[in-house]
Design a protein around this motif. Structure first.
Motif, PDB file in Angstrom:
ATOM      1  N   UNK A   3      75.324  24.834 -37.843  1.00 36.45           N
ATOM      2  CA  UNK A   3      77.075  24.226 -37.556  1.00 36.45           C
ATOM      3  C   UNK A   3      77.448  25.064 -36.213  1.00 36.45           C
ATOM      4  N   UNK A   4      77.046  25.765 -35.111  1.00 35.03           N
ATOM      5  CA  UNK A   4      76.948  26.044 -33.447  1.00 35.03           C
ATOM      6  C   UNK A   4      77.236  24.193 -32.679  1.00 35.03           C
ATOM      7  N   UNK A  29      79.189  40.644 -48.474  1.00 32.13           N
ATOM      8  CA  UNK A  29      78.725  41.453 -47.587  1.00 32.13           C
ATOM      9  C   UNK A  29      79.533  42.013 -47.165  1.00 32.13           C
ATOM     10  N   UNK A  66      71.115  47.403 -52.180  1.00 30.45           N
ATOM     11  CA  UNK A  66      71.620  47.750 -50.574  1.00 30.45           C
ATOM     12  C   UNK A  66      70.800  48.890 -49.966  1.00 30.45           C
ATOM     13  N   UNK A  81      69.589  36.101 -47.337  1.00 28.88           N
ATOM     14  CA  UNK A  81      69.596  34.622 -48.690  1.00 28.88           C
ATOM     15  C   UNK A  81      69.202  33.582 -49.295  1.00 28.88           C
ATOM     16  N   UNK A 124      83.490  37.142 -40.243  1.00 28.36           N
ATOM     17  CA  UNK A 124      82.562  37.016 -38.650  1.00 28.36           C
ATOM     18  C   UNK A 124      82.779  35.701 -38.054  1.00 28.36           C
ATOM     19  N   UNK A 125      82.535  34.647 -38.742  1.00 28.79           N
ATOM     20  CA  UNK A 125      82.216  33.434 -38.253  1.00 28.79           C
ATOM     21  C   UNK A 125      83.534  32.945 -37.760  1.00 28.79           C
ATOM     22  N   UNK A 134      73.632  33.396 -30.502  1.00 29.52           N
ATOM     23  CA  UNK A 134      74.898  32.788 -30.618  1.00 29.52           C
ATOM     24  C   UNK A 134      75.938  33.175 -29.818  1.00 29.52           C
ATOM     25  N   UNK A 193      77.954  32.271 -26.424  1.00 38.77           N
ATOM     26  CA  UNK A 193      79.275  31.400 -25.889  1.00 38.77           C
ATOM     27  C   UNK A 193      79.468  32.840 -25.207  1.00 38.77           C
ATOM     28  N   UNK A 200      84.307  29.043 -43.840  1.00 40.47           N
ATOM     29  CA  UNK A 200      82.814  27.573 -43.189  1.00 40.47           C
ATOM     30  C   UNK A 200      83.531  26.438 -43.151  1.00 40.47           C
ATOM     31  N   UNK A 233      79.150  33.950 -49.052  1.00 46.43           N
ATOM     32  CA  UNK A 233      78.331  35.543 -49.402  1.00 46.43           C
ATOM     33  C   UNK A 233      78.527  35.697 -47.967  1.00 46.43           C
ATOM     34  N   UNK A 234      79.261  35.394 -46.657  1.00 46.94           N
ATOM     35  CA  UNK A 234      79.998  35.629 -45.759  1.00 46.94           C
ATOM     36  C   UNK A 234      80.695  37.519 -46.310  1.00 46.94           C
ATOM     37  N   UNK A 272      72.738  42.732 -44.708  1.00 43.09           N
ATOM     38  CA  UNK A 272      72.332  41.364 -44.691  1.00 43.09           C
ATOM     39  C   UNK A 272      73.783  40.678 -42.885  1.00 43.09           C
ATOM     40  N   UNK A 286      84.262  34.324 -35.386  1.00 42.76           N
ATOM     41  CA  UNK A 286      84.533  34.981 -34.523  1.00 42.76           C
ATOM     42  C   UNK A 286      83.832  34.844 -33.456  1.00 42.76           C
ATOM     43  N   UNK A 287      83.011  33.941 -34.057  1.00 41.06           N
ATOM     44  CA  UNK A 287      81.645  33.675 -33.069  1.00 41.06           C
ATOM     45  C   UNK A 287      81.786  32.321 -32.838  1.00 41.06           C
ATOM     46  N   UNK A 288      82.471  31.331 -33.164  1.00 41.67           N
ATOM     47  CA  UNK A 288      82.864  29.631 -33.159  1.00 41.67           C
ATOM     48  C   UNK A 288      83.868  29.770 -32.162  1.00 41.67           C
ATOM     49  N   UNK A 323      75.055  39.712 -32.514  1.00 42.12           N
ATOM     50  CA  UNK A 323      75.888  38.867 -31.903  1.00 42.12           C
ATOM     51  C   UNK A 323      75.806  39.537 -30.729  1.00 42.12           C
TER      52      UNK A 323
END
Lengths: 331, 331
Positions: A285-286, B80, A101, A80, B281-282, A255, A259, B252, B76-77, A74, B284-286, A227
Motif C-alpha cells: 500500500x506504500x 490494537x 497479550x 495477524x 497510525x496508517x 516506511x 518517508x 485503509x 485490526x489497526x 502487534x 501518519x505514515x502515508x 517507524x
DNA sequence: CTGTTAGCGCGTTCAG
DNA sequence: CTGAACGCGCTAACAG
C-alpha cells in the motif's frame, strides 16, 4: 460474579434419568444409550437451557482443548497472519484458541500471561514474537506444557521454534542489493541486541564479505523495527554516509526510511534503494511499493499448531520456514 | 494432555499442615495464619513446584477473574488500540484478559468463540467490532454474562455499547469538507448494509442538506472498509462523477483512494480531497498524510473494562466516546 | 490460628 | 443400556 446455571443433575431430574446418563448423551458417547433416553435428555436440555461447565469437565478429565497464543504488541499485521494460520489449523484439530497479550518487553506482563495459561493447564502454548527473560523462561519450562516459539529463532536449539532462518534473511536481502549493483549497503534498525538482529547482521556481513565489500561500522544503524527508527536511520545515512542502499529490519522501518528520504529529497529507488524484511500488506500500500524479504507468517501459525498437536514425548524439532524476495518498486 | 502437578494436599503433607491452611496461605488471606506456618508452606511450595489449578478454584468459588475479548479480524489497526486500553485497565482491576478471534462475518467462528467463553463462565465479554447474527445474539443473551459491544453502536439500545456516534462521524466529516469549500462530496466504501454505515450515511446526508446540497445517488459508493474498496471507489468517482472530495469509511479505504488517485494522475488534495474515518497510525505514515475523523479507540477499551467491572444488576448505559477532526495533508 | 467436613459440576468406573 | 458411587483440586463453613 458467576451465575449458576442448570447442571446435568437438573436435567437428569427433568428427564427422569441419572446424571451419568445425561453426561453420556451430552458428551456424545455413541452407542452407550438408547435413542429414547437421548431424546428425553435433549428435550430437557432445550427446556432448561443447559450449558456445560468446562471447569468441571477439565478438572475431572485432566485434559484441555485450549491452545494458548501469547503475543507481543502487534505493530504490523505479521501477527495477524500468524494468528490466522493458527486459528484455521486449530479448528481442524478441534481446539479452542485463546490469545494473550504480553506487551512489549514487559516482564511483568509476560509473567502474568504465562501464569494465566499455565494455571489453566492449556494443552499447548505458542509464543509469537516473544522475547522471554530468564525468570519467565524458567516458569515456562517448569509448567511441563508443550510450547513452541513462532517467528523467533534461537541459537543452539535452546528452545523449539518455527521461524525464518534469520541469517539467510540478512544474507539474501543483502545479496539482492549487491546483485542490483550496490556496494555501499546499510542495515537499518538492526536491533543488534536481539538474537534475530545478530543473526541477520551476520548474514548481512557474510554477503558483503563474499563480495569483498568491507562494511564500515556505521553502516549498521541500530534500532528496533519501528517507524521512528527507520526515519532516524535514513537521517543518519544521509548526513554521515555515502550509502546507496539499505536493508530495513521491518516493513514499518522501511516506511520510515522512505518517508524521510522524501523529506530529504532523496529519490527511491534512483538515489537510494530499500529492501524491507517481513513483506506484510504495508509493502503493497506504500508508494513506491516496497521490495521485501517476504516471510510466510501464516505458515508459521499452521505449522506451529500441527507440531503441537502431533506432539509426542520427544522434544520438538525446530523448523525454518521458507523466505523469498518479492521485488517491488523501492529497489 | 495435561500433566498432573502437585496439589495443595501434597504440599500440606510436606509442610505438616492441613490442605485448608495451605489454601489460606496461598490465596493470601492475611491474618488467618501464623508467620511460622506460612513459611513452612512456602518452603514446601518451592520444593515441590506447586501450581494452582484455576479450574478447581473457579469451580468452587463460582467466580472468574477472566475478561474475554471477542474480536473480528477487520479493523485490526484500531483493534490494537482498543486492546491496549482493555489490557491496561484489566490489570488495574486484577483481571486476566483472553482474546478470541471470531473471523470476519463467519457465524460459525463467532459461535465457537462465544461458546468457548460462555462455557468457561468468564466474568464479562467485550465484543470488538463484532456483528452478531440472530442466533448468536440469542446465545450471548442466554449466557447471563455481562457483555458490551465496543466500537459498534446499535439503534434503540438493542445492546449496550461504547462507540463513537457514527451519525456525528458522518456529519462532521462531511461538514469539514464543506467548510473547505467542497460541494460535490462522495462517501466511499460506505458499507450501507451495516448499522454503522447507515448512521454515517445519514450524518453525511444531513450535513449536505444543511447546506442545501442535493447529493446524487452514486456519490455514495458502497464497500466494506477495505483497501480494494477504496481503489474501486476512486475509479468510479473518476469515471462517472465530478466530485472534488470524499469521505472514506476507513483509513485503509482512504489509502486505496489515494493510491488510485495517484495512478490516475489525480492530485491529492489539489484535485481531490479525502478525509478518512478512524485515524490510526496508517494516516501518519502515508504521504500525503491523511486527514481523519479520529476515534479514541484506546478509550473505548478503558471505558469498556471499567463499565464491566462496575457492573451492578441494572443494565449498562451505552456511551459515546468523543471524536475529533485531525487535519493532515489529504484535504 | 488451624483442622475437619462438605461439595462445586462433571466423567468414569463398576455393578446391575 | 443405565444408575450409584467416587473423586478431580480446591475453598468455605464450622468447630475447636
Amino acid at each position: 460474579m458467576m451465575i449458576l446455571g442448570t447442571t446435568i443433575k437438573d436435567i437428569a431430574k427433568l428427564a427422569g434419568v441419572s446424571p451419568a446418563t445425561v453426561s453420556r448423551v451430552l458428551s456424545g458417547q455413541t452407542d452407550f444409550y438408547s435413542e429414547k433416553t437421548a431424546k428425553k435428555v435433549q428435550q430437557a436440555v432445550k427446556k432448561l437451557g443447559y450449558r456445560k461447565n468446562t471447569n468441571a469437565v477439565e478438572l475431572v478429565t485432566q485434559k484441555s482443548h485450549v491452545l494458548a497464543v501469547i503475543i507481543s504488541t502487534i505493530q504490523t499485521n505479521a501477527a495477524d497472519q500468524i494468528i490466522n494460520g493458527i486459528q484455521e489449523t486449530a479448528i481442524k484439530n478441534n481446539l479452542d484458541v485463546i490469545i494473550l497479550y504480553a506487551g512489549e518487553k514487559n516482564a511483568d506482563l509476560q509473567k502474568k500471561a504465562l501464569k494465566t495459561v499455565i494455571e489453566r493447564s492449556v494443552m499447548g502454548i505458542l509464543l509469537v514474537a516473544i522475547d522471554l527473560n530468564l525468570q519467565n523462561e524458567a516458569l515456562l519450562k517448569s509448567a511441563k506444557i508443550p510450547f513452541l516459539f513462532l517467528s523467533i529463532g534461537f541459537l543452539e536449539n535452546r528452545f523449539p521454534f518455527i521461524s525464518s532462518d534469520d541469517f539467510k534473511v540478512g544474507q539474501e536481502a543483502t545479496q539482492y542489493l549487491i546483485n542490483k549493483g550496490h556496494t555501499k549497503i546499510g542495515f537499518a534498525a538492526a536491533n543488534s541486541e536481539s538474537n534475530i538482529g545478530q543473526l541477520r547482521l551476520a548474514g548481512y556481513w557474510k554477503a558483503l564479505s563474499q563480495h569483498h565489500i568491507k562494511p564500515k561500522l556505521d553502516w549498521a544503524y541500530d534500532g528496533e523495527y519501528t517507524y521512528e527508527d527507520g526515519i532516524q536511520a535514513m537521517n543518519y545515512y544521509h548526513q554521515h554516509t555515502d550509502l546507496t542502499a539499505a536493508v530495513a529490519s521491518s516493513d514499518l522501518a522501511a516506511i520510515g526510511m522512505l518517508n524521510q528520504a522524501k523529506s530529504l529529497g532523496i529519490r527511491i529507488p534512483e538515489d537510494f534503494a530499500v529492501i524491507s524484511i517481513d513483506g506484510t500488506f504495508l509493502c503493497t500500500i506504500m508508494r513506491p511499493q516496497i521490495t521485501s524479504v517476504t516471510q510466510v507468517f501464516r505458515e508459521m501459525g499452521v505449522k506451529g499448531v500441527e507440531t503441537l498437536v502431533k506432539q509426542t514425548s520427544k522434544p520438538f524439532k525446530s523448523l525454518y520456514t521458507p523466505i523469498k524476495i518479492t521485488e517491488r518498486e523501492s529497489s
